[in-house]
Design a protein around this motif. Sequence first.
Motif, PDB file in Angstrom:
ATOM      1  N   ALA A   1      -7.838  -0.743   6.232  1.00  0.00           N
ATOM      2  CA  ALA A   1      -6.909  -0.005   5.365  1.00  0.00           C
ATOM      3  C   ALA A   1      -6.747  -0.730   4.035  1.00  0.00           C
ATOM      4  O   ALA A   1      -6.753  -0.102   2.961  1.00  0.00           O
ATOM      5  N   TYR A   2      -6.608  -2.071   4.100  1.00  0.00           N
ATOM      6  CA  TYR A   2      -6.439  -2.874   2.898  1.00  0.00           C
ATOM      7  C   TYR A   2      -7.682  -2.780   2.007  1.00  0.00           C
ATOM      8  O   TYR A   2      -7.583  -2.581   0.785  1.00  0.00           O
TER       9      TYR A   2
ATOM     10  N   TYR B   1      -7.969   0.769   0.426  1.00  0.00           N
ATOM     11  CA  TYR B   1      -6.997   0.946  -0.655  1.00  0.00           C
ATOM     12  C   TYR B   1      -7.457   0.243  -1.924  1.00  0.00           C
ATOM     13  O   TYR B   1      -7.444   0.827  -3.016  1.00  0.00           O
TER      14      TYR B   1
ATOM     15  N   HIS C   1       1.157   6.919   2.515  1.00  0.00           N
ATOM     16  CA  HIS C   1       0.200   7.670   3.345  1.00  0.00           C
ATOM     17  C   HIS C   1      -0.862   6.758   3.959  1.00  0.00           C
ATOM     18  O   HIS C   1      -1.398   7.059   5.022  1.00  0.00           O
ATOM     19  N   TYR C   2      -1.160   5.636   3.315  1.00  0.00           N
ATOM     20  CA  TYR C   2      -2.071   4.651   3.916  1.00  0.00           C
ATOM     21  C   TYR C   2      -1.412   4.026   5.149  1.00  0.00           C
ATOM     22  O   TYR C   2      -2.054   3.835   6.182  1.00  0.00           O
ATOM     23  N   ASN C   3      -0.130   3.701   5.013  1.00  0.00           N
ATOM     24  CA  ASN C   3       0.586   3.088   6.134  1.00  0.00           C
ATOM     25  C   ASN C   3       0.769   4.069   7.303  1.00  0.00           C
ATOM     26  O   ASN C   3       0.755   3.672   8.461  1.00  0.00           O
TER      27      ASN C   3
ATOM     28  N   GLU D   1     -10.354   1.932  -3.602  1.00  0.00           N
ATOM     29  CA  GLU D   1      -9.903   3.107  -4.355  1.00  0.00           C
ATOM     30  C   GLU D   1      -9.257   2.684  -5.683  1.00  0.00           C
ATOM     31  O   GLU D   1      -9.430   3.354  -6.710  1.00  0.00           O
TER      32      GLU D   1
ATOM     33  N   GLN E   1      -2.573   4.172   9.053  1.00  0.00           N
ATOM     34  CA  GLN E   1      -2.757   2.905   9.741  1.00  0.00           C
ATOM     35  C   GLN E   1      -1.899   2.841  11.012  1.00  0.00           C
ATOM     36  O   GLN E   1      -2.382   2.444  12.079  1.00  0.00           O
TER      37      GLN E   1
ATOM     38  N   MET F   1       0.825  -1.214   0.000  1.00  0.00           N
ATOM     39  CA  MET F   1       0.000   0.000   0.000  1.00  0.00           C
ATOM     40  C   MET F   1       0.856   1.259   0.000  1.00  0.00           C
ATOM     41  O   MET F   1       2.005   1.236   0.442  1.00  0.00           O
TER      42      MET F   1
END
Length: 215
Positions: free
Chosen positions: A201-202, A205, A155-157, A208, A160, A152
Amino acid sequence: MKNIKTSGGVRAQQKERTRRTLIDAAFNQLNAEQGFASLSLREVAREAGIAATSFYRHFRDMDELGLAMVDESGLTLRQLLRQARKRIEKGGSVLRTSVTTFIEFIDKNPKVFLLLLREKAGTSAAFRSAIAREIQHFIVELVDYLDNANQMPHHYNEAQAEAMVTIAFNAGAEAIDFDTVQRQKLIEDLIFQLRMVSRGAYYLYHKEQIKKDSH
């Protein structure tokens, strides 16, 4: 000349030992009822076995002592994350290993955690800033792990990791006063909560990505 150098080295070692003793003495006096703000210089010096006036040879004031304690607490936190990584590399479950290691840390270092937890919302701006900085270091290390562990975007991490650390710290505040049975339930609850964050989060993502591909 050699004797002068040797004498200087011995004095430096003695000074460092006394400084260490003062930090330990301050940690020893922390408990659920007494936070750092309520400690007095005289109490800390007495616990360390030195005269109150000798305190100033090592720290300008109690705030400087407190900041040294925060620095040490932050280092301990980062060592905790590295310890969890090593355990995971040996084949352990990522979430279970991380949570178990975190609760073990609180069990072995309750006063370190109390300092971070209590002074995070304390009256001293310098303390709040220092603790926020140490927690951010911890988050950065977790982000680094997530960047290497999944596919990912950064910014997702980041989001999270921030959510996970917030949830873990809140759970840790409860764990301090829990017995063995209560802690085991807290561990299972915390694993479930962090799994929800990770899967959320997964899912977000990939949702999207599907939306982008459809355009």
